[in-house]
Design a protein around this motif. Structure first.
Motif, PDB file in Angstrom:
ATOM      1  N   SER A  74       0.825  -1.207   0.000  1.00 26.12           N
ATOM      2  CA  SER A  74       0.000   0.000   0.000  1.00 26.12           C
ATOM      3  C   SER A  74       0.859   1.257   0.000  1.00 26.12           C
ATOM      4  CB  SER A  74      -0.924   0.023   1.219  1.00 26.12           C
ATOM      5  OG  SER A  74      -1.724  -1.113   1.218  1.00 26.12           O
ATOM      6  N   MET A  75       2.192   1.070   0.083  1.00 25.86           N
ATOM      7  CA  MET A  75       3.097   2.215   0.044  1.00 25.86           C
ATOM      8  C   MET A  75       3.275   2.640  -1.414  1.00 25.86           C
ATOM      9  SD  MET A  75       4.413   3.237   2.899  1.00 25.86           S
ATOM     10  CE  MET A  75       6.037   3.367   3.575  1.00 25.86           C
ATOM     11  N   GLN A  76       3.564   3.899  -1.600  1.00 23.22           N
ATOM     12  CA  GLN A  76       3.866   4.390  -2.938  1.00 23.22           C
ATOM     13  C   GLN A  76       5.302   4.871  -2.960  1.00 23.22           C
ATOM     14  OE1 GLN A  76       1.669   4.179  -5.465  1.00 23.22           O
ATOM     15  NE2 GLN A  76       0.503   3.053  -3.962  1.00 23.22           N
ATOM     16  N   TYR A 135       6.414   7.556  -4.100  1.00 23.73           N
ATOM     17  CA  TYR A 135       6.561   8.960  -3.725  1.00 23.73           C
ATOM     18  C   TYR A 135       6.302   9.217  -2.256  1.00 23.73           C
ATOM     19  CZ  TYR A 135       1.640   8.598  -5.162  1.00 23.73           C
ATOM     20  OH  TYR A 135       0.356   8.180  -5.339  1.00 23.73           O
ATOM     21  N   VAL A 136       5.825   8.214  -1.511  1.00 26.33           N
ATOM     22  CA  VAL A 136       5.747   8.336  -0.051  1.00 26.33           C
ATOM     23  C   VAL A 136       6.970   7.682   0.573  1.00 26.33           C
ATOM     24  CG1 VAL A 136       4.432   7.792   2.012  1.00 26.33           C
ATOM     25  CG2 VAL A 136       3.229   8.337  -0.093  1.00 26.33           C
ATOM     26  N   PRO A 158      10.752   9.618  -0.364  1.00 23.82           N
ATOM     27  CA  PRO A 158      11.187  10.739   0.473  1.00 23.82           C
ATOM     28  C   PRO A 158      11.390  10.342   1.941  1.00 23.82           C
ATOM     29  CG  PRO A 158       9.416  11.428  -0.972  1.00 23.82           C
ATOM     30  CD  PRO A 158       9.563   9.953  -1.152  1.00 23.82           C
ATOM     31  N   LEU A 159      10.531   9.437   2.457  1.00 26.43           N
ATOM     32  CA  LEU A 159      10.701   8.985   3.845  1.00 26.43           C
ATOM     33  C   LEU A 159      12.043   8.296   4.016  1.00 26.43           C
ATOM     34  CD1 LEU A 159       7.268   7.562   5.073  1.00 26.43           C
ATOM     35  CD2 LEU A 159       8.574   9.470   6.007  1.00 26.43           C
ATOM     36  N   ILE A 171       9.277   6.908 -14.090  1.00 25.20           N
ATOM     37  CA  ILE A 171       9.322   8.364 -13.994  1.00 25.20           C
ATOM     38  C   ILE A 171       9.323   8.823 -12.543  1.00 25.20           C
ATOM     39  CG2 ILE A 171       8.123  10.497 -14.578  1.00 25.20           C
ATOM     40  CD1 ILE A 171       7.181   9.275 -17.063  1.00 25.20           C
ATOM     41  N   ILE A 172       8.390   8.261 -11.752  1.00 26.67           N
ATOM     42  CA  ILE A 172       8.256   8.733 -10.376  1.00 26.67           C
ATOM     43  C   ILE A 172       9.499   8.393  -9.563  1.00 26.67           C
ATOM     44  CG2 ILE A 172       6.929   8.447  -8.251  1.00 26.67           C
ATOM     45  CD1 ILE A 172       4.446   8.338  -9.884  1.00 26.67           C
ATOM     46  N   THR A 184      12.369  10.634 -10.608  1.00 30.33           N
ATOM     47  CA  THR A 184      12.157  12.005 -10.154  1.00 30.33           C
ATOM     48  C   THR A 184      12.430  12.110  -8.657  1.00 30.33           C
ATOM     49  OG1 THR A 184      10.395  12.116 -11.770  1.00 30.33           O
ATOM     50  CG2 THR A 184      10.514  13.914 -10.207  1.00 30.33           C
ATOM     51  N   THR A 185      11.921  11.133  -7.891  1.00 26.03           N
ATOM     52  CA  THR A 185      12.093  11.172  -6.437  1.00 26.03           C
ATOM     53  C   THR A 185      13.563  11.192  -6.055  1.00 26.03           C
ATOM     54  OG1 THR A 185      10.061   9.915  -6.220  1.00 26.03           O
ATOM     55  CG2 THR A 185      11.475  10.005  -4.298  1.00 26.03           C
ATOM     56  N   GLN A 239       2.932   5.715 -17.794  1.00 21.11           N
ATOM     57  CA  GLN A 239       3.248   6.988 -17.132  1.00 21.11           C
ATOM     58  C   GLN A 239       3.539   8.076 -18.161  1.00 21.11           C
ATOM     59  OE1 GLN A 239       6.398   6.126 -14.321  1.00 21.11           O
ATOM     60  NE2 GLN A 239       4.929   5.587 -12.742  1.00 21.11           N
ATOM     61  N   TYR A 247       2.048  14.680  -8.134  1.00 24.43           N
ATOM     62  CA  TYR A 247       3.411  14.644  -7.605  1.00 24.43           C
ATOM     63  C   TYR A 247       4.402  15.078  -8.679  1.00 24.43           C
ATOM     64  CZ  TYR A 247       7.709  12.654  -5.655  1.00 24.43           C
ATOM     65  OH  TYR A 247       8.981  12.483  -5.191  1.00 24.43           O
ATOM     66  N   LEU A 248       4.133  14.654  -9.926  1.00 27.15           N
ATOM     67  CA  LEU A 248       5.025  15.021 -11.023  1.00 27.15           C
ATOM     68  C   LEU A 248       4.727  16.416 -11.546  1.00 27.15           C
ATOM     69  CD1 LEU A 248       5.070  11.665 -12.983  1.00 27.15           C
ATOM     70  CD2 LEU A 248       6.917  12.643 -11.655  1.00 27.15           C
ATOM     71  N   LEU A 284      12.721  18.130   3.257  1.00 27.33           N
ATOM     72  CA  LEU A 284      13.167  16.958   4.015  1.00 27.33           C
ATOM     73  C   LEU A 284      14.347  17.263   4.927  1.00 27.33           C
ATOM     74  CD1 LEU A 284      12.956  14.053   1.444  1.00 27.33           C
ATOM     75  CD2 LEU A 284      11.586  14.393   3.477  1.00 27.33           C
ATOM     76  N   LEU A 341       5.700  15.908   5.361  1.00 25.62           N
ATOM     77  CA  LEU A 341       5.561  14.701   4.553  1.00 25.62           C
ATOM     78  C   LEU A 341       4.713  13.667   5.278  1.00 25.62           C
ATOM     79  CD1 LEU A 341       6.555  13.117   2.033  1.00 25.62           C
ATOM     80  CD2 LEU A 341       8.346  12.204   3.473  1.00 25.62           C
ATOM     81  N   VAL A 390      -5.146   3.826   1.186  1.00 27.71           N
ATOM     82  CA  VAL A 390      -4.941   2.778   0.175  1.00 27.71           C
ATOM     83  C   VAL A 390      -4.996   1.394   0.819  1.00 27.71           C
ATOM     84  CG1 VAL A 390      -3.275   1.841  -1.459  1.00 27.71           C
ATOM     85  CG2 VAL A 390      -3.655   4.284  -1.355  1.00 27.71           C
ATOM     86  N   ASN A 419      -7.555  -1.475  -0.168  1.00 26.67           N
ATOM     87  CA  ASN A 419      -7.100  -2.772  -0.673  1.00 26.67           C
ATOM     88  C   ASN A 419      -7.699  -3.906   0.136  1.00 26.67           C
ATOM     89  OD1 ASN A 419      -5.565  -1.862  -2.788  1.00 26.67           O
ATOM     90  ND2 ASN A 419      -3.681  -1.715  -1.591  1.00 26.67           N
TER      91      ASN A 419
END
Lengths: 325, 347
Positions: free
Chosen positions: A152-154, A156-157, A160-161, A266-267, A270-271, B181, B286-287, B309, B316, B327, B331
Motif C-alpha cells: 500500500s506504500m507508494q 513517492y511516499v 522521500p521517507l 518516472i516517479i 524524479t524522487t 506513465q 506529484y510530477l 526533508l 511529509l 490505500v 485494498n
C-alpha cells in the motif's frame, strides 16, 4: 517456435508503428509551438519560419511522421550532425542525436532495475514460498501483513521517507547518485542503494503475495495430492511439483514488470533525482522536445512488447501443456 | 457462482400441474420455519462480508474518509479555518524569514493541529481534508467511467465475437503496450486543450475532468478483458441458448441474461481499481502535471514536502501516512469484497 516468434515479432512491429504514430498525433494536438521556444526573445516571423523549417515542423504531422519513419532506415543530417541509420532523429532542445541521448541515459535505468529486481525476486519469492509452506501459521500471517502494508506504500511516499531516514537525518547512506558500474562497482552499488531498497520494498510485497497465492493454489491441486499419496517427500512435492506450477504466473508477471521498469520509472527517477529514461521523458515533455519524447516512448513500448513475447515463449518452456499456436 | 437467476425462476413459475403441490408446501412452510428460508446470493454475500472482521474494519475506515470528505466544509466551520487562507503570511510570527514554521514539529499547536505549510503558511489539516475530496472525486468518477467503458466493450467483444472482438482486442493490445506513465503525462495537456480555449481562464472543474478523462483512457482494459472472457463462456451456456430460441432480442439477452451474471467481477474489479486511481491521481500531481493550485491535493502536498526533508519531515508525514492508510484500507476492503462474493478463491 520459430513461426511463433516471427508472427509475434511482426505483430509487435505493427503495434510499435501505431504507438509512435499516436505519440506524434498527440504531440500535434498540444497547443504549444516548439519552434517558438527556440526562437528566443527577439523573435521575428521570418526567424520563426526558418526555425520551424529547420526542425521540420512546417509540414502536416503525417508528413513529419513519414519523414521520421524513413530517417530510421536511411539516416540523415541535422544541424551538420550526421546521423547514421538506424537514426531516431535529433533533439533540438539538447542539440544532440536522440539515439545518443537514449544510450547515455539507459544504463541508469538499467542499473536501477537490475539491482532492485535481484532483491525483490529473491526476497519476494523466498518469503512467499515460506508463507505458503507455513500456511495459516504465525510466519505466514506476519509475512502476509507486512507485505500487505508495504504494497500500500507508494514510491513517492516511501522514497522521500527513506531519503529522510537514511540520508538527511542520520547520514547512514549517501544520497542517490549514478556512477557507471565499469568505473567503480562499489560506488555504483552504494549510490543506488537507497532507490534499490525503496523500489524493492514495494515490489517485494507484490511478489510475496503473488508467490504465496499461486503456491497455495498449486498445493491444493489434484496432482499434488496424487504425488503426496504415492509417498513422495514433502520437499520434493513442494519444489518439483508446486513450485514448477507456480512459476508460470511469476515469470509472466515478472516479464511484464521488467518491460515497464526498463522503460523508465518516472516517479522513482524524479524522487531520487536520477538521470534515467523516465526523468528524461518528463523533461523532454516540458521542453516540448518531440523527437526525444517519441524516441523514449518507442523505446519503452519496444521493451514492453519485447518482454511480452519473451514471457509467452518462456511460458511454453515452463508449462509443456501450452502450445504456441 | 454464476446462477442464471432469471431463467430458473421463470422455469419454476411456469411449470404446470404436477410440481405445484410441492411448491405450495414450500412457500407455506417458509414463514413458520425461518431456518429453511432461502437467501438470495446478495444476502449470502452480505452475511459472509459481515463475518469478515478485517473487511468490516476497513470498510469503516473507508467510510470515515468518505465522511470527512463529504463534511469537509462543516469540519472547516467548526475548526474555524479554511484551506485557502495563508495564515502564515497574515500573522508574521508564525513563519520564520525563510518560510518555515516557527513552532516545533512543523508548527503544530492548538490553533493549527497538523501544523502549517511552509512558504504559503496554509493550514495542513485543512489541506489534508480538502485533499481527500480531490482524490475521492477523481477516483470515484474514474472508476465509474472505466467501469462503464469496460463493461460495454467487454460484453461487446465477448458476446458479439467475430470482427468486433478482434478490433477491441487489438485496441486493448495497443493501449497495453503504451508506457502508461509517459502516456498519461503526454495526454494531459491535449485533453485540457480539447476541453477549453487556451486564452480563457481555466474553470475550477477543469483539472478534475481532464485528470479523470486521462486516467479513464488507460484504465478500462483490465475489466474489459475479464468481462470478455466471462461473457464468452456465458454465451455458450444453455440459458442463453434458451433465451435465443424463445426469440429474445440481443438487448434483452445482454441486459437481462448476461449482465446479472457479471455483477460479481464488475464490483470486485472496481473496488480493487479505486485505490489504484487514488495513487495514480496523486502520482500525476506529484510530477506536477495533475491537479494544480489552489485546489488542495495529496500528491502535490507530498511533492512540496519533499523539498523540506532536510529541515522537517512533518509536512511529509501527514499526507504520506493518510495516503498509505487510505490505500491499505481500500485494498483490504477490495480483498474482503472478493472473498464475500466468491468464497472459493483462496489467497
Amino acid at each position: 517456435m520459430l513461426r511463433f516468434l516471427v508472427r509475434r515479432t511482426l505483430g509487435a512491429l505493427v503495434i510499435l508503428l501505431i504507438v509512435s504514430m499516436i505519440t506524434y498525433a498527440l504531440f500535434f494536438a498540444i497547443p504549444a509551438d516548439p519552434a517558438r521556444l527556440y526562437c528566443g526573445k527577439t523573435c521575428t516571423p521570418e526567424n520563426l519560419a526558418l526555425i520551424r523549417h529547420d526542425m521540420g515542423f512546417d509540414h502536416a504531422w503525417p508528413v513529419q511522421y513519414w519523414n521520421w519513419l524513413s530517417t530510421i532506415f536511411t539516416g540523415g543530417t541535422f544541424n551538420n550532425v550526421h546521423c547514421a541509420a538506424p537514426c531516431f532523429g535529433y533533439s533540438f532542445a539538447k542539440q544532440e542525436l536522440v539515439g545518443g541521448i537514449l544510450l547515455n541515459r539507459f544504463p541508469t535505468t538499467l542499473s536501477l532495475t537490475i539491482g532492485s529486481a535481484v532483491i525483490f525476486l529473491i526476497v519476494g519469492i523466498g518469503t512467499g514460498m515460506l508463507a505458503a509452506h507455513k500456511q495459516g501459521k504465525a510466519t505466514d500471517k506476519i509475512a502476509s501483513s507486512v507485505s500487505l502494508l508495504a504494497s500500500s506504500m507508494q514510491i513517492y511516499v516511501a522514497g522521500p521517507l527513506a531519503l529522510w531516514a537514511l540520508c538527511y537525518s542520520t547520514d547512514l547512506l549517501d544520497l542517490p547518485t549514478y556512477v557507471p558500474f565499469t568505473d567503480n562497482p562499489i560506488g555504483w552499488a552504494g549510490g543506488l542503494l537507497v532507490p534499490w531498497i525503496v523500489l524493492s520494498l514495494i515490489w517485494t510485497a507484490n511478489y510475496t503475495r503473488m508467490t504465496r497465492s499461486s503456491m497455495v493454489e498449486q498445493l491444493s491441486e489434484d496432482y499434488v495430492r496424487t504425488a503426496r499419496a504415492k509417498g513422495m517427500s514433502g520437499t520434493s512435492v513442494f519444489m518439483r511439483y508446486a513450485w514448477r506450477g507456480a512459476m508460470g504466473t511469476i515469470v509472466t508477471v515478472f516479464g511484464i514488470d521488467l518491460g515497464v521498469l526498463l522503460g523508465g520509472a518516472i516517479i522513482t527517477e524524479t524522487t531520487f533525482s536520477l538521470q534515467g529514461l523516465g526523468e528524461l521523458a518528463i523533461h523532454s515533455f516540458r521542453d516540448s522536445d518531440l523527437s526525444l519524447l517519441v524516441g523514449i516512448t518507442v523505446v519503452a513500448a519496444t521493451l514492453i512488447v519485447f518482454f511480452n513475447i519473451i514471457v509467452d515463449a518462456a511460458y511454453a518452456l515452463i508449462d509443456p501443456r501450452i502450445r504456441l499456436a | 457462482m454464476t446462477t442464471p437467476t432469471g431463467a430458473t425462476t421463470d422455469g419454476n413459475t411456469s411449470r404446470p400441474g404436477s410440481t405445484s403441490d410441492l411448491a405450495d408446501n414450500a412457500t407455506t412452510d417458509a414463514p413458520g420455519d425461518p431456518g429453511f428460508r432461502g437467501l438470495s446470493p446478495g444476502q449470502l454475500m452480505w452475511r459472509r462480508f459481515l463475518r469478515d472482521r478485517t473487511g468490516v474494519v476497513s470498510a469503516c475506515v473507508v467510510l470515515l474518509f468518505v465522511a470527512v470528505a463529504v463534511f469537509a466544509p462543516l469540519i472547516a466551520m467548526l475548526y474555524g479555518k479554511n484551506p485557502e487562507a495563508h495564515y502564515g503570511q497574515e500573522d508574521v510570527s508564525l513563519l520564520t524569514d525563510s518560510g518555515l514554521p516557527t513552532g516545533p514539529n512543523g508548527g503544530m499547536s492548538g490553533d493549527f493541529w497538523f501544523g502549517l505549510e511552509p512558504g504559503l503558511g496554509r493550514d495542513v489539516m485543512m489541506l489534508l481534508i480538502y485533499g481527500i475530496r480531490t482524490s475521492l472525486i477523481i477516483a470515484v468518477a474514474t472508476s465509474l467511467l472505466t467501469t462503464v467503458i469496460g463493461v460495454a466493450l467487454g460484453i461487446a467483444a465477448g458476446y458479439l465475437g467475430g470482427k468486433t472482438d478482434y478490433f477491441i482486442g487489438r485496441v486493448i493490445d495497443v493501449l497495453m503496450s503504451f508506457p502508461s506513465q509517459i502516456f498519461l503525462i503526454a495526454t494531459m495537456p491535449v485533453v485540457t486543450s480539447l476541453l477549453v480555449n487556451s486564452d480563457e481562464k481555466n474553470p475550477d472543474w477543469l483539472p478534475f475532468v481532464s485528470v479523470t478523462l486521462v486516467l479513464s483512457l488507460l484504465g478500462w482494459m483490465g475489466l474489459a478483458r475479464i468481462l470478455r472472457g466471462v461473457s464468452l463462456s456465458l454465451r455458450e451456456r444453455e440459458f442463453i441458448e434458451a433465451a435465443k430460441v424463445t426469440g429474445a432480442s440481443p438487448a434483452r439477452i445482454i441486459f437481462k441474461e448476461i449482465l446479472p451474471n457479471l455483477w460479481t467481477p464488475i464490483l470486485v474489479q472496481s473496488t480493487l481499481a479505486l485505490p489504484a486511481f487514488v495513487t495514480a491521481e496523486a502520482g500525476l500531481s506529484y510530477l506536477g502535471v495533475g491537479v494544480s493550485e489552489p485546489t488542495p491535493d495529496w500528491g502535490r502536498m507530498i511533492a512540496d514536502a519533499s523539498g523540506f526533508l532536510r529541515t522537517d519531515v512533518t509536512f511529509l508525514l501527514f499526507p504520506g501516512l493518510a495516503m498509505v492508510l487510505f490505500v491499505l484500507a481500500f485494498n483490504l476492503l477490495g480483498d474482503s469484497v472478493r472473498d464475500a462474493f466468491d468464497p472459493k478463491t483462496n489467497r
